[in-house]
Motif scaffolding. Sequence first.
Motif, mmCIF file in Angstrom:
data_model
loop_
_atom_site.group_PDB
_atom_site.id
_atom_site.type_symbol
_atom_site.label_atom_id
_atom_site.label_comp_id
_atom_site.label_asym_id
_atom_site.label_seq_id
_atom_site.Cartn_x
_atom_site.Cartn_y
_atom_site.Cartn_z
ATOM 1 N N GLY A 10 -23.025 -24.297 -24.155
ATOM 2 C CA GLY A 10 -23.494 -24.904 -25.535
ATOM 3 C C GLY A 10 -23.647 -24.297 -26.812
ATOM 4 O O GLY A 10 -24.109 -23.976 -27.948
ATOM 5 N N VAL A 11 -22.105 -24.111 -27.318
ATOM 6 C CA VAL A 11 -21.362 -23.000 -28.099
ATOM 7 C C VAL A 11 -21.959 -24.123 -29.493
ATOM 8 O O VAL A 11 -21.118 -25.140 -29.632
ATOM 9 C CB VAL A 11 -20.392 -22.492 -28.231
ATOM 10 N N SER A 12 -22.787 -23.736 -30.642
ATOM 11 C CA SER A 12 -22.522 -24.357 -31.764
ATOM 12 C C SER A 12 -22.451 -23.410 -33.169
ATOM 13 O O SER A 12 -22.566 -22.658 -33.003
ATOM 14 C CB SER A 12 -24.256 -24.695 -32.435
ATOM 15 N N LEU A 13 -22.251 -23.702 -34.001
ATOM 16 C CA LEU A 13 -21.624 -23.339 -35.741
ATOM 17 C C LEU A 13 -21.096 -23.394 -35.881
ATOM 18 O O LEU A 13 -20.476 -25.258 -36.029
ATOM 19 C CB LEU A 13 -19.652 -22.377 -35.231
ATOM 20 N N ASN A 14 -21.032 -23.542 -37.339
ATOM 21 C CA ASN A 14 -20.531 -23.988 -38.921
ATOM 22 C C ASN A 14 -20.005 -23.230 -39.729
ATOM 23 O O ASN A 14 -20.145 -21.971 -39.774
ATOM 24 C CB ASN A 14 -21.524 -24.267 -39.883
ATOM 25 N N VAL A 15 -18.776 -23.964 -40.276
ATOM 26 C CA VAL A 15 -17.508 -23.096 -40.730
ATOM 27 C C VAL A 15 -17.504 -23.472 -41.604
ATOM 28 O O VAL A 15 -17.027 -24.663 -42.672
ATOM 29 C CB VAL A 15 -16.182 -22.936 -39.438
ATOM 30 N N GLN A 16 -17.396 -22.880 -43.377
ATOM 31 C CA GLN A 16 -17.704 -23.145 -44.295
ATOM 32 C C GLN A 16 -16.380 -23.028 -44.957
ATOM 33 O O GLN A 16 -15.426 -21.981 -44.880
ATOM 34 C CB GLN A 16 -18.294 -22.481 -45.733
ATOM 35 N N LYS A 17 -15.637 -23.789 -45.991
ATOM 36 C CA LYS A 17 -14.353 -23.774 -46.379
ATOM 37 C C LYS A 17 -13.777 -21.890 -47.467
ATOM 38 O O LYS A 17 -15.408 -21.673 -47.804
ATOM 39 C CB LYS A 17 -14.381 -24.371 -47.893
#
Length: 240
Positions: free
Chosen positions: A19-26
């Motif tokens: 259940g890995v969650s991640l947001n990556v920004q430019k």
Amino acid sequence: MIEVKNLDKSYGKLHVLKGVSLNVQKGEKIAIIGPSGSGKSTFLRCLNLLETPDSGTINFEGTDITAKGTDINKIRQKMNMVFQHFNLFPHLTVLQNITLAPLTLKIQTKEEAEENAMKLLQLIGLKDKANSYPSSLSGGQKQRIAIVRSLAMKPDVILFDEPTSALDPEMVGEVLQLMKDLAHKGMTMLVVTHEMAFAREVATRVLFMADGNIEEQGTPEEVFDNPKSERLRNFLKAVL
């Protein structure tokens, strides 16, 4: 740029991602650290579907790439990957290795692809190796060529899967320097690495993975100087 929600992956009874969650920004440079078997490389390979997650979603630049009918090859043009073992084609010259994908995908003409490749080779000081075969190159040279091959696709993000772990120690520096140069130029990067000094110096964010989860994350200062979890403290004691 990348939004990952509840990514799960198992191999038989082995639950690798939980259940890995991640947001990556430019423009972010994310270093992913952790013990062997923690799911780091599997997570990275799921991001461009080299491994197919069992459940969860991955949105890349507004497209759900886990949805049926997604043209994953088109996605991989923009989310390129550099592997641990170079993966250069031994029967092709350096120039042919770099131009193969842009020509196969008809992104550039032969003249454009070769001109771009030569510019990139000049950038890393290996222009004189254009007509050489991979077997004649050092490990460090091969990995720099592999990075340039990725750059030839003009990607928006590059995934690095332990790019220096197969290299002799004296060759690690030249590859890390090229990666630092890319970071300074604003390339969005996710790097699975054992090079803690690189993670501390270059990363804008460090993820610590353990047992298939992101156990802790933060700036390099937060992760390395003020680890919150016992698991991370023990890991850092072992590697620093």
